[in-house]
Design a protein around this motif. Structure first.
Motif, mmCIF file in Angstrom:
data_model
loop_
_atom_site.group_PDB
_atom_site.id
_atom_site.type_symbol
_atom_site.label_atom_id
_atom_site.label_comp_id
_atom_site.label_asym_id
_atom_site.label_seq_id
_atom_site.Cartn_x
_atom_site.Cartn_y
_atom_site.Cartn_z
ATOM 1 N N LEU A 642 0.698 -1.145 0.030
ATOM 2 C CA LEU A 642 0.065 0.141 0.052
ATOM 3 C C LEU A 642 0.841 1.179 -0.104
ATOM 4 O O LEU A 642 0.542 2.209 -0.691
ATOM 5 N N ARG A 646 1.159 4.180 -2.798
ATOM 6 C CA ARG A 646 0.812 5.475 -2.422
ATOM 7 C C ARG A 646 1.706 6.436 -3.032
ATOM 8 O O ARG A 646 1.706 7.547 -3.722
ATOM 9 N N GLU A 662 -0.724 7.677 7.377
ATOM 10 C CA GLU A 662 -2.000 7.596 6.181
ATOM 11 C C GLU A 662 -2.171 6.216 5.806
ATOM 12 O O GLU A 662 -3.272 5.808 5.514
ATOM 13 N N THR A 663 -0.910 5.460 5.488
ATOM 14 C CA THR A 663 -1.067 4.055 5.118
ATOM 15 C C THR A 663 -1.751 3.307 6.159
ATOM 16 O O THR A 663 -2.485 2.503 5.795
ATOM 17 N N HIS A 666 -5.347 3.393 6.197
ATOM 18 C CA HIS A 666 -5.959 2.937 4.827
ATOM 19 C C HIS A 666 -6.933 1.711 5.290
ATOM 20 O O HIS A 666 -6.629 1.022 6.088
ATOM 21 N N THR A 667 -8.267 2.074 4.743
ATOM 22 C CA THR A 667 -9.291 1.101 5.170
ATOM 23 C C THR A 667 -8.752 -0.558 4.495
ATOM 24 O O THR A 667 -9.038 -1.522 5.272
#
Length: 780
Positions: A642, A646, A662-663, A666-667
């Protein structure tokens, strides 16, 4: 900040963790007022990651930071405000208006600097490129001790020294006239040039070191060297009277022996380009191309495995040695067959790739032309990773101290990193195998078979693959790998084994017939057989029914003719504890857990570096990733995949702190962690206990505390059952036990759970546990 107070971002972080928000913002304002560039940049990164965000306090810090005369602070401040404006829609208008206000202030600052004395040559020197500095130095040398006497263009050109072959007179004239317009130089009626200010001449005369100039601007200098002017530049270096060749080469990080090889490298390019542009006959073109490729591939540690021709290119397909990422290491070099290669050639190349079914993902066109922008644009628009290296790239390669690394840097600048991510979140890995080296060596040195026990996604299959790859290298050895999930009949496994080894035995026969057929096969082959059985739990659960097959394997193993490696989970682990089980003295049991920190760090950092990415603060950011993944091999792979995607979408090469945070939010990352953890849980009470521990944040816990926690929700279990429950959770790698206390093996999992609707889940699993325990009515 007062003298006794310590300037430290750790104070701000601690205040944030303890909920002392005002103290935190006060500390950040003091850091902003300190003028310490390193601390201020760190403060901006910290503010960017804050949750929740406080607009009023942040703007006070931003206002102080905007007054700093630092381009790094301005860039970081713009990035931070833009990031927050995107994340905080309610504050977007005010944040962007303040950003505009700060920008105007910076413009006014720049205007004032232009009017001040620093706007002279001494104030602009650091911002100048190599050519401006070389020209002014040449003018200073031409004037000598007569700063008031202007110099003609020809004299300045002669004093350019090694730069003369790289700068035609017309370009020199244009640059000199540009200095005149900027009021740094003056031009008389005869077209001669001199310094506008006497002190500027002295500044150049005293502070301009030619070798230092080359070292400082090496990349700019190399960017001006072409195939056409290379020989002239080389001769200028050799013929310089004051500076020996060895000193010049030190500026490029080369020695005399390596320089001779680089001269040969460029001459091979020239011969090949001459053949291409001259539309030479196929034989001559092929010879020139092969000579160039042979030299190039040795330097790049590229191993050609196949060559031939397409519509417009000679191709050389092979493997770039030294890379573990298979998507990067397999590539094709393409050399034009004629000088008319253009954007339509890319279309034909795509058709050729499809037609030939190439597995390589990277195709590198070595055009050798100064500028083929239409060709580059078409390559960039392609659905394949087609990279065009032009003349400037080849010259950069010729002067690079480490050519193989430079080549990969040039290639990766034009590739889609998202498609080249080596991280595998679903399937087992082979080339990307990191860690467990000690266990691999132990197993390979042992004469006995092994049983590998571990939770799902812990790397059991990858380890079996690694062992198989190593054992295949042994003489007189044969390996077979069987995935056994769902196999409960020992005869079915025997049939699959016979099919894989290509020997027959009568259908419907019993295991003794299989035993005889297998022995006959081993006698004929004269090889030692290594059997790898993955996901063996279903067959192990058959218990006594499966023992005759294991007895066959055990007998052959003791005879030194066969070695068995199996991998499984809870059923296999239960046999490890059963002293009467055939497995107990047949196989050596090893339990797989998370990677050690060193191996996990390598799994994170090495593939990232191979992709041309780098961490802004490696130590801090690696520790942050390890904290969020707990060094679980599959979770590390998911996170890094991921992260790479990104960075690919943002077209940035430097990984910042906010990228990590933010990673982690991540959902897809959160869902995968929950899926991995839940896939290892079997009973409702196991899931209930995890939810309760996360909800109340009671960590770590003892067995009595677990009993009390469950009892509060009307789930009453004997101490022995609770001890067994915790042991299972440790086996599942969900909990870890230290000195009688239990905690999450993956702490970030608890953080994710707390952000979910935990209360409704707790109620649901309480009902499920009550049903399982046989209660008359579920808990209200």
């Amino acid at each position: 900040m007062s003298d006794h107070a310590e300037l430290d971002m750790n104070l701000a972080r601690q205040a944030h963790r303890e909920g002392r928000r005002e103290q935190m913002w006060w500390t950040l304002q003091e850091i902003a007022a300190s003028g310490r560039l390193d601390l201020c940049l760190e403060a901006l990164r910290f503010i960017q990651s804050l949750q929740p965000f406080e607009e009023k306090h942040a703007l006070e810090v931003f206002a102080q930071l905007s007054a700093m005369s630092s381009s790094d602070i301005r860039t970081a401040l713009m990035e931070t405000i833009t990031h927050l404006a995107t994340r905080e829609p309610e504050s977007r208008t005010r944040l962007l208006s303040h950003l505009v206000e700060f920008s105007r202030y910076w413009d006014r600052m720049g205007h004032q600097a232009a009017l001040s004395g620093s706007a002279g040559l001494s104030g602009q020197w650091k911002r100048m490129g190599v050519w401006e500095k070389a020209i002014l130095r040449a003018l200073s040398s031409a004037q000598g001790r007569r700063p008031s006497a202007p110099s003609p263009l020809k004299e300045i050109s002669q004093n350019l020294s090694i730069f003369q072959p790289l700068l035609p007179d017309i370009e020199l004239r244009l640059k000199l006239d540009g200095f005149v317009e900027a009021n740094l130089l003056k031009r008389d009626t005869y077209g001669r040039y001199g310094f506008a200010a006497r002190e500027d001449h002295h500044y150049i005369e005293e502070g301009s070191d030619l070798l230092g100039l080359v070292r400082e601007h090496r990349e700019q200098l190399v960017g001006m060297i072409s195939l056409d002017n290379f020989n002239s530049f080389r001769n200028a270096l050799k013929s310089h009277k004051q500076i020996p060749m060895e000193r010049w080469l030190e500026c490029f990080g080369l020695d005399s022996n390596e320089w001779k090889a680089r001269e040969t490298f460029v001459q091979n390019i020239l011969e090949w380009r001459k053949a291409v542009l001259g539309d030479a006959r196929t034989k001559e073109l092929t010879q020139a191309a092969e000579l160039f490729v042979q030299d190039l591939t040795q330097r790049l540690r590229f191993e050609p495995q196949q060559s031939g021709t397409s519509d417009d290119f000679l191709y050389f397909t092979g493997r770039k040695l030294g890379l573990r990422n298979p998507k990067l290491s397999r590539m094709t070099l393409l050399l034009p067959r004629h000088g008319a290669v253009d954007e339509t050639s890319v279309k034909r190349l795509e058709e050729w790739i499809v037609r030939e079914s190439f597995s390589q993902q990277i195709f590198v066109i070595l055009s050798g032309r100064p500028d083929r922008s239409p060709l580059r644009r078409e390559a960039e628009a392609s659905g394949y990773d087609i990279v065009v290296l032009e003349e400037r790239h080849l010259m950069a390669l010729a002067f690079a101290p480490h050519q193989d690394q430079k080549f990969m840097d040039l290639v990766l600048e034009e590739c889609d990193l998202e498609s080249l991510s080596p991280y595998e979140s679903q399937a087992p890995v082979r080339e990307m195998f990191y860690g467990r080296e000690g266990l691999v060596k132990e197993i390979l040195r042992s004469q006995k078979g092994y049983a590998l026990v571990g939770t799902r996604r812990m790397g059991k299959t990858s380890l079996l693959f690694r062992l198989q790859d190593e054992i295949r290298k042994r003489p007189k050895s044969e390996t077979i790998f069987l995935e056994c999930g769902g196999v409960t009949d020992p005869l079915a496994l025997a049939e699959r084994l016979a099919h894989g080894l290509k020997f027959s035995w009568p259908r419907g026969s019993a295991l003794p017939d299989f035993d005889r057929a297998l022995r006959k096969y081993l006698d004929a082959s004269g090889k030692h057989l290594y059997c790898f059985f993955d996901e063996i739990d279903d067959l192990v659960a058959a218990g006594k029914d499966g023992e005759p097959l294991w007895q066959v394997f055990k007998s052959l193993s003791f005879e030194g003719r066969l070695t068995v490696y199996v991998a499984g989970f809870s059923e296999l682990f239960s046999r490890y504890r059963d002293y009467e089980s055939l497995f107990f003295n047949f196989l050596i049991f090893r339990r797989l857990s998370a990677l050690d920190r060193k191996s996990a760090s390598s799994l994170i950092a090495h593939p990232i570096e191979e992709l041309g990415l780098r961490f802004e603060d490696p130590e801090v950011q690696l520790n942050s990733i390890l904290e969020k993944t707990s060094a679980h091999p599959n979770i590390v792979q998911i996170f890094c995949d991921l992260l790479v995607k990104r960075m690919a979408r943002r077209r940035r090469r430097v990984i910042l702190g906010p990228d990590i945070e933010e990673t982690a939010r991540h959902t897809d990352f959160e869902e995968m962690i929950i899926r991995i953890m839940h896939s290892n849980l079997i009973r409702p009470v196991e899931k209930l206990l995890l939810l309760l521990v996360a909800y109340y944040n009671l960590r770590p816990l003892t067995i009595p505390q677990v009993a009390e926690l469950l009892a509060d929700w009307d789930v009453k279990l004997p101490i022995g059952d609770i001890s067994a429950l915790l042991d299972r959770l440790v086996l599942y790698a969900v909990f870890e036990e230290r000195e009688g206390q239990y905690d999450f093996a993956h702490p970030y999992f608890a953080t994710i759970l707390r952000n979910r609707d935990v209360e409704s889940l707790i109620t649901y699993y309480c009902d499920e546990v009550t049903k399982e325990l046989g209660a008359a009515t579920p808990r209200e």
